[in-house]
Scaffold this active site. Structure first.
Site, PDB file in Angstrom:
ATOM      1  N   ASP A  23       0.924  -1.201  -0.018  1.00  0.00           N
ATOM      2  CA  ASP A  23       0.103   0.057  -0.137  1.00  0.00           C
ATOM      3  C   ASP A  23       0.981   1.152  -0.238  1.00  0.00           C
ATOM      4  OD1 ASP A  23      -2.178   1.681   0.212  1.00  0.00           O
ATOM      5  OD2 ASP A  23      -2.483   1.443   2.434  1.00  0.00           O
ATOM      6  N   LEU A  24       0.484   2.380  -0.219  1.00  0.00           N
ATOM      7  CA  LEU A  24       1.122   3.594  -0.372  1.00  0.00           C
ATOM      8  C   LEU A  24       0.885   4.394   0.716  1.00  0.00           C
ATOM      9  CD1 LEU A  24       3.026   5.374  -1.948  1.00  0.00           C
ATOM     10  CD2 LEU A  24       1.109   6.078  -3.151  1.00  0.00           C
ATOM     11  N   ASP A  25      -0.189   5.000   1.077  1.00  0.00           N
ATOM     12  CA  ASP A  25      -0.428   5.791   2.202  1.00  0.00           C
ATOM     13  C   ASP A  25      -0.616   5.071   3.471  1.00  0.00           C
ATOM     14  OD1 ASP A  25      -1.188   8.827   0.971  1.00  0.00           O
ATOM     15  OD2 ASP A  25      -2.314   7.230  -0.173  1.00  0.00           O
ATOM     16  N   ASP A 199      -1.794  -0.635   5.878  1.00  0.00           N
ATOM     17  CA  ASP A 199      -2.224   0.021   7.254  1.00  0.00           C
ATOM     18  C   ASP A 199      -3.930  -0.130   7.447  1.00  0.00           C
ATOM     19  OD1 ASP A 199      -2.558   2.049   5.097  1.00  0.00           O
ATOM     20  OD2 ASP A 199      -2.669   3.410   6.873  1.00  0.00           O
TER      21      ASP A 199
END
Length: 248
Positions: A23-25, A199
């Site tokens: 994932d990124l954020d 997250d």
């Protein structure tokens, strides 16, 4: 099966023929007040470049952001990406696979706009295939935003995807777990050990899919019930772990 992430240890630093799905954020980048506030980062870029080479290309980013925004933040360095929770995907062959947007997305965005007009601090993020109502700057609106999103999802036949101080309504038919499974069906991922690092609640689909394909999930952030097998406290710890990871 979900367990409390407080009981989870750090992931191993050696994974046999690892395939990484990130994932990124909140994972590769710290959460920011607005989506636009997240931008390129030299250390992140260096770590991902080394790891992609080390894993012979078995690395993909699976995000809720649109692919065009993922490319902006990662400066186009990650070729294999899935955006809008699996509704769009750039394949190992370079082909862009994209769902058709549900008609109700535009109507939901208009309703979110009306909510924002009456509630300072909230803002709308449009992705074409989905729309999100952010309350990061006004967390006291979280309950009202969730109620509105649930109502709109039912009225317009959309998938309601709650996240971290965001209520997202998206075109049905995809999630991060399905995106991971699609990558795993293709070279260079086929036959590898999938590791999903995320997250948010949206990443739970990826954790379950990784487990189903013989791998595991890594939850990033504060403890909560999760299907992940391991936990890291935040993006700085993620980058440090990625830099040490060996995928044989």
């Amino acid at each position: 099966m979900t367990i409390d992430a407080a009981d989870l240890g750090a992931p191993p630093e050696r994974v046999r023929r690892a395939a990484l799905f990130l994932d990124l954020d909140g994972v590769l980048a710290e959460l920011a007040p607005t989506p636009e506030a997240v931008g390129p980062d030299p250390r992140r870029r260096a770590v991902l470049a080394r790891l992609t080479h080390r894993l012979e290309g078995r690395l993909a980013v699976i995000s809720g952001r649109a692919i065009v925004d993922i490319d902006r933040i990662l400066e186009g360095d990650v070729a294999l990406v899935s955006g809008v929770h699996g509704l769009e995907r750039r394949t190992p062959g370079g082909r862009l696979v994209r769902a058709e947007p549900a008609p109700g997305v535009a109507e939901a965005a208009a309703a979110f706009d009306r909510f924002v007009a009456d509630n300072p601090g909230a803002f709308v993020e449009r992705k074409g295939l989905a729309t999100g109502l952010h309350v990061r700057l006004a967390p006291h609106l979280a309950g009202a935003a969730r109620d509105l999103a649930a109502e709109l999802a039912a009225a317009h036949d959309l998938t309601h995807q709650p996240g971290h101080l965001i209520e997202e309504l998206k075109t049905p038919g995809a999630d991060k777990g399905r995106a991971l499974a699609a990558f795993m069906a293709e070279p260079p991922f086929a036959g590898a050990t999938p590791v999903m690092v995320g997250d948010d609640l949206t990443d739970e689909y990826g954790f379950v899919a990784a487990d189903a394909h013989g791998g595991f999930g890594v939850h990033v952030g504060s403890p909560r019930p999760t299907a992940a097998a391991y936990r890291l406290p935040g993006p700085a710890a993620v980058l440090a772990w990625l830099d040490r990871l060996e995928g044989l």
